[in-house]
Write an enzyme that holds these catalytic residues in place. Structure first.
Site, PDB file in Angstrom:
ATOM      1  N   GLY A 258     -50.542  14.614   8.715  1.00 47.86           N
ATOM      2  CA  GLY A 258     -50.463  15.752   9.767  1.00 47.86           C
ATOM      3  C   GLY A 258     -50.526  17.045   9.796  1.00 47.86           C
ATOM      4  O   GLY A 258     -51.438  18.050  10.174  1.00 47.86           O
ATOM      5  N   ALA A 259     -50.583  17.603   8.656  1.00 56.35           N
ATOM      6  CA  ALA A 259     -50.781  19.023   8.378  1.00 56.35           C
ATOM      7  C   ALA A 259     -50.863  18.995   6.701  1.00 56.35           C
ATOM      8  O   ALA A 259     -50.578  18.403   5.895  1.00 56.35           O
ATOM      9  CB  ALA A 259     -50.430  20.172   9.163  1.00 56.35           C
ATOM     10  N   GLU A 261     -50.818  22.751   3.625  1.00 56.61           N
ATOM     11  CA  GLU A 261     -49.933  24.119   3.744  1.00 56.61           C
ATOM     12  C   GLU A 261     -50.903  24.649   2.823  1.00 56.61           C
ATOM     13  O   GLU A 261     -50.514  25.917   2.184  1.00 56.61           O
ATOM     14  CB  GLU A 261     -48.564  24.103   3.049  1.00 56.61           C
ATOM     15  CG  GLU A 261     -48.329  23.590   1.625  1.00 56.61           C
ATOM     16  CD  GLU A 261     -48.137  22.060   1.209  1.00 56.61           C
ATOM     17  OE1 GLU A 261     -48.122  21.164   2.577  1.00 56.61           O
ATOM     18  OE2 GLU A 261     -47.462  21.543  -0.065  1.00 56.61           O
ATOM     19  N   ASN A 262     -51.956  24.433   2.573  1.00 52.48           N
ATOM     20  CA  ASN A 262     -53.080  24.807   1.362  1.00 52.48           C
ATOM     21  C   ASN A 262     -52.537  26.440   1.641  1.00 52.48           C
ATOM     22  O   ASN A 262     -52.549  27.243   2.766  1.00 52.48           O
ATOM     23  CB  ASN A 262     -54.167  24.997   2.050  1.00 52.48           C
ATOM     24  CG  ASN A 262     -54.784  23.880   2.333  1.00 52.48           C
ATOM     25  OD1 ASN A 262     -54.872  22.831   1.676  1.00 52.48           O
ATOM     26  ND2 ASN A 262     -55.168  23.404   3.735  1.00 52.48           N
ATOM     27  N   HIS A 294     -42.875  23.835   9.404  1.00 50.02           N
ATOM     28  CA  HIS A 294     -43.013  23.520   8.430  1.00 50.02           C
ATOM     29  C   HIS A 294     -44.196  23.598   7.028  1.00 50.02           C
ATOM     30  O   HIS A 294     -43.327  24.157   5.995  1.00 50.02           O
ATOM     31  CB  HIS A 294     -43.583  21.350   8.070  1.00 50.02           C
ATOM     32  CG  HIS A 294     -42.908  20.377   7.048  1.00 50.02           C
ATOM     33  ND1 HIS A 294     -42.016  19.795   6.260  1.00 50.02           N
ATOM     34  CD2 HIS A 294     -43.654  20.464   6.612  1.00 50.02           C
ATOM     35  CE1 HIS A 294     -42.310  19.196   5.592  1.00 50.02           C
ATOM     36  NE2 HIS A 294     -43.713  20.177   5.025  1.00 50.02           N
ATOM     37  N   GLU A 295     -45.789  24.024   7.663  1.00 46.22           N
ATOM     38  CA  GLU A 295     -46.786  24.003   6.767  1.00 46.22           C
ATOM     39  C   GLU A 295     -46.644  25.691   6.678  1.00 46.22           C
ATOM     40  O   GLU A 295     -46.865  26.590   5.483  1.00 46.22           O
ATOM     41  CB  GLU A 295     -47.571  23.606   7.752  1.00 46.22           C
ATOM     42  CG  GLU A 295     -48.079  22.744   8.287  1.00 46.22           C
ATOM     43  CD  GLU A 295     -47.748  21.166   6.732  1.00 46.22           C
ATOM     44  OE1 GLU A 295     -48.288  21.872   5.895  1.00 46.22           O
ATOM     45  OE2 GLU A 295     -47.421  19.984   7.333  1.00 46.22           O
TER      46      GLU A 295
HETATM   47  N1  TRP Z   1     -48.384  18.358   1.682  1.00 45.44           N
HETATM   48  C1  TRP Z   1     -48.210  17.984   3.015  1.00 45.44           C
HETATM   49  C2  TRP Z   1     -47.541  18.469   3.959  1.00 45.44           C
HETATM   50  O1  TRP Z   1     -45.826  18.029   3.540  1.00 45.44           O
HETATM   51  C3  TRP Z   1     -48.604  16.926   3.287  1.00 45.44           C
HETATM   52  C4  TRP Z   1     -49.918  15.917   2.441  1.00 45.44           C
HETATM   53  C5  TRP Z   1     -49.558  15.066   1.886  1.00 45.44           C
HETATM   54  C6  TRP Z   1     -50.947  15.767   3.213  1.00 45.44           C
HETATM   55  N2  TRP Z   1     -50.692  15.147   1.108  1.00 45.44           N
HETATM   56  C7  TRP Z   1     -51.982  14.763   2.328  1.00 45.44           C
HETATM   57  C8  TRP Z   1     -51.428  15.892   4.133  1.00 45.44           C
HETATM   58  C9  TRP Z   1     -53.304  14.467   2.546  1.00 45.44           C
HETATM   59  C10 TRP Z   1     -52.838  15.641   4.384  1.00 45.44           C
HETATM   60  C11 TRP Z   1     -53.417  15.017   3.761  1.00 45.44           C
HETATM   61  O2  TRP Z   1     -46.846  19.139   4.974  1.00 45.44           O
HETATM   62 ZN    ZN Z   2     -44.847  18.716   3.149  1.00 44.27          ZN
END
Ligand code: TRP
Ligand code: ZN
Length: 854
Positions: A258-259, A261-262, A294-295
């Protein structure tokens, strides 16, 4: 599976083997010279040994990198390389590591590391993608301060933190907050921004940008508003303020999840951020709002406080899912959010817990961490936070979170750290609660009752079935919210929290004048399967009278299941009493239309299959499908007038607004439309399709037409109208499979895979077709195995390109042991065929092995 010599266990990582890295990374300087087939990455990294260093070889992760040069303190060196990284001798004092590597983002179809999507460069580093960018200790407990220079002629060059220089030809970004490499991000492309500002409560102005490809500028407004609402909410509810001068979001078409959080540079699957009334449905808007939140919330729960190692993934994901659910409940309807979350939890997490992929919220080993971004870690992880909050109370929860942020800011933490914060603020011993993190499986909670001399008693008995590697389980603490109703429907015992801690435990309620009707597990207060002998009269009573909206819905759900199961197993006719109860609820104008729409929706095929399996009956997917169809026919016939009135009465006038009230009304009218189409030959749906000025109404009409096989014209017109919109065309692909008759689903999916607009490399498009096939229970489980074979062929083809998405989609096969011997045999063959593919990825290999062996 691989042959015996290369057993996958070779590279299993264990929680118990954790050791800290022997060096501190003082700073990281990166220079990217971008080119599609030959990007150069220069790194200058300052290391200082820690007391652990003498016991370790200096090892840096690195995969698929061509090393051009490396030096330590300016002296060129020739490190020893393997496929996983490099080692070299290093001095016993602080030193400067310098390296230059070459990578080929244009050839990166795995969408992990630095890759290209429609001419734009972007990165995905979680969990272990940074090692495909340069040599580095790629582990979340190594945190450092990054400065990034990007050399490229592309107009927009972005990385984490604040900009230091942005001139034609290059940009420099500096992130003052120490972070692990998985939060690194870089984006470069010809992008357009929707810009705005947010003033924090301490008065700092933050620049906000949502970056998109030219042409998508009109789909940014909602995401930007959602971002500002998220920032405001986190200040008000958790006291968390944003901590950089700028916050960038970028939409990218090719993305595995989905997305992400960088830090300061969130990257989104375009499907999870782009929306306009014409192109996005109410469900899309709600999902986008939740993912933006969420992000954003990860900035504190994930980034400022991160995970020590990937076994602690639920530390950030469970908590952040819990926070985004609280946010959605505040922005929209709390009961509706809870009900839809529980539907989703049962569909995905209970399913996982009931099969070969069951694993604890904090797993103890893995081969490929990407395979553990699961419903168990995320959604059950969030349920654990909810239980903790219920057990300690809202005030103590708030105090514990304040302490968590104070104590652990800037650290990489564990579940032990998290629980200790609650123990320290409340004085409570959480050692039993901790079992929720280590024991897999969904507890079964059996309840019996007694009534004698004005005293009502409930006895709870808990048991968690065995899961792979865990034959025996200890009792867990289960918070059970309970209310008691009198025979007239009034509440004689308002909600109380019972703490079930023993294998068997009894609670008494004296001084009652009549035998009460219990409402147990209100609000779904614990992720368990509640089992109790109960008749339909009592369910109908709760559906009519319970003050707890979740349990009201749950009672209706139990009635529906009972009626459907009797149709499937005994050939019973659709239950008139059930339909009468539905009529009462759906016409009760005191109830939220969204709630009524949820009551009208039947339990899923998969839910029914699992229920049959739990009662020792082998589910027949076709029989389940037919029973739901017959039930809908009866609902439509017996409620025709009611549905027609609802359809007319709740139409939303005026311009489209994606808010909760309008969406709720549309969910009710469109639920009614679906059923009415069985009576009016699709007349209303055709009219709605022709007049729709927004995607919610258009898709609902198209779905209704598809459901009665009258959609040929509408499908063609839709495809012409939306040929240039990728996200809308994903819906067109998806719906045709989702609404195909069971015997046609695989054929339709196969035909669509040959469509010129089908692109296996785009995960959204692949999932639109094959996710829909996997979700079409009767179609996927067609008796001749066509669904299994087609999916296996497709996964074999995808694995070379994109292991992560291939592995995730293998989960379509996870419930195979429920089915009859013929189907089991065909699934085993399909999985074995995948396993035998030469050069199978580690990701897919692990999933297939677990599904076959678990
Ligand atoms: N940390 C991200 C979230 O929960 C999700 C995530 C983990 C992710 N690995 C990924 C997104 C690989 C894209 C590709 O919001
Ligand atoms: Zn997350």
């Amino acid at each position: 599976m691989k042959d015996a010599g290369a057993t996958p266990t070779d590279r299993t990582v264990h929680l118990k083997d954790y050791t800290p890295f022997g060096w501190k990374v003082d700073s990281v300087d990166l220079t990217f010279v971008l080119a599609p087939h030959a990007t150069r990455v220069k790194s200058r990294i300052r290391f200082t040994p820690t007391p652990e260093a003498p016991a370790q070889d200096f090892f840096l992760h690195g995969e698929d990198l061509s090393l051009i040069s490396a030096a330590i303190d300016g002296t060129p060196i020739l490190p020893e390389q393997t496929g996983a990284g490099l080692t070299c001798p290093v001095p016993d004092r602080p030193f400067l590591w310098e390296a230059e590597v070459e990578i080929a983002p244009a050839r990166n179809t795995a969408l992990e590391g630095l890759y290209m999507s429609n001419g734009m460069y972007c990165t995905q580093c979680e969990a272990e993608g940074f090692r495909k960018i340069t040599f580095y200790p790629d582990r979340p407990d190594v945190m450092s301060i990054f400065t990034v220079r990007i050399d490229s002629d592309l107009p927009v060059l972005l990385s984490n933190g604040n900009p230091r220089a942005q001139v034609p030809g290059h940009a420099i970004w500096h992130d003052p907050w120490p972070k692990p490499a998985y939060l690194f991000a870089l984006v470069a492309g010809d992008l357009r921004a929707l810009s705005d500002t947010f003033t924090t409560r301490s008065g700092r102005d933050i620049e906000l940008n949502l970056w998109v490809r030219p042409g998508d500028e009109g789909k940014c407004d909602f995401g930007m508003e959602a971002l500002k609402r998220s920032m405001d909410w986190d200040e008000r509810i958790y006291g968390r303020e944003y901590d950089l001068d700028i916050f960038n979001i970028v939409a990218v078409d090719d993305f595995n999840m989905g997305a992400m959080e960088n830090k300061g540079l969130n990257i989104f699957n375009s499907a999870a951020v782009l929306a306009s009334p014409e192109t996005a449905t109410d469900a899309n808007f709600e999902r986008i709002e939740a993912i933006i939140a969420h992000e954003y919330f990860h900035n504190w729960t994930g980034n400022r406080i991160t995970c020590r190692d990937w076994f602690q993934l639920c530390l950030k994901e469970g908590l952040t899912v819990f926070r985004d659910a609280q946010f959605t409940a505040d922005m929209r309807s709390e009961p509706v959010k809870r009900i839809t979350d529980v539907i989703d939890l049962r569909a995905r997490q209970f399913r996982e817990d009931n099969g070969p992929l069951a694993h604890p919220v904090r797993p103890e080993s893995f081969q490929e961490i990407n395979n553990f971004y699961t419903a168990t870690v995320y959604e059950k992880g969030a349920e654990l936070i909810g239980m903790l909050k219920r057990l300690v109370g809202d005030v103590a929860y708030a105090r514990a979170l304040d302490l968590y942020f104070d104590r652990h800011d800037g650290q990489a933490c564990t579940i032990e750290d998290w629980l200790k914060v609650f123990e320290d603020t409340t004085g409570r011993d959480l050692s039993q609660f901790k079992r929720w993190y280590s024991q897999a499986g969904t507890p079964r909670l059996d309840v019996t009752e007694e009534w004698e001399n004005g005293t009502y008693a409930l006895t709870f008995h808990q048991h968690t079935p065995p899961t792979p590697g865990q034959p025996d389980k200890l009792p867990q603490v289960i918070p059970v919210t309970l209310g008691l109703l009198g025979p007239d429907g009034t509440e004689v015992q308002p909600s109380v929290l019972l703490e079930v801690t023993e294998a068997e435990q009894r609670f008494t309620f004296p001084g009652l004048s009549a035998r009460p009707i219990p409402s147990i597990l209100r609000g779904f207060s614990a992720p368990v399967i509640l089992r109790r002998e109960v008749d339909n009269a009592e369910r109908a009573f709760l559906l009519a009278h319970d003050s707890d909206p979740f349990n009201r819905w749950e009672a209706g759900r139990a009635l529906a299941k009972d009626a459907l199961i009797r149709m499937i197993t005994d050939g019973a006719a659709p239950d008139g009493a059930f339909i009468a109860a539905l009529r009462n609820v759906s016409t009760d104008e005191t109830l939220d239309p969204a709630f009524r729409a949820l009551v009208l929706a039947l339990p899923s095929e998969d839910d029914l299959a699992q229920t049959l399996h739990d009662t020792g009956i082998i589910p027949d997917p076709q029989a389940i499908w037919s029973a739901r169809e017959a039930m809908r026919d009866s609902m439509a016939a017996e409620m025709e007038q009611v549905l027609a009135d609802l359809y007319d009465a709740h139409q939303v006038p005026g311009a489209f607004r994606p808010d909760a009230d309008a969406a709720a009304a549309r969910s009710l009218t469109n639920g009614a439309l679906m059923l009415l189409s069985r009576r009016d030959d699709g007349a209303r749906a055709r009219a709605q399709f022709a007049s729709a000025d927004n995607m919610t109404q258009q898709i609902a009409a198209l779905s209704a037409l598809l459901s009665v096989d009258k959609a040929d014209d509408a499908l063609a017109r839709f495809a012409t109208q939306w040929a240039d919109d990728r996200l809308v065309m994903d819906k067109w692909f998806m719906l045709q499979v989702a609404f195909a008759a069971p015997q046609n689903a695989a054929r339709v999916a196969e035909r669509l895979a040959g469509h010129p607009a089908f692109d296996r490399r785009n995960p959204n498009r692949f999932r639109a077709v094959f996710g829909a096939l996997a979700g079409h229970a009767a179609g996927f489980h067609r008796a001749d195995g066509a669904g299994y074979n087609l999916l296996a062929d497709q996964l074999i083809a995808l694995d070379d390109l994109n292991p992560q998405t291939t592995a995730r989609m293998c989960a379509a096969f996870q419930s195979w042991r429920r089915y009859d011997a013929d189907r089991q045999q065909m699934i085993r063959e399909a999985l074995s065929r995948i396993a035998a593919k030469p050069g199978l990825s580690r990701d897919t290999d692990e999933m297939v092995s677990r599904i076959l062996e678990g």
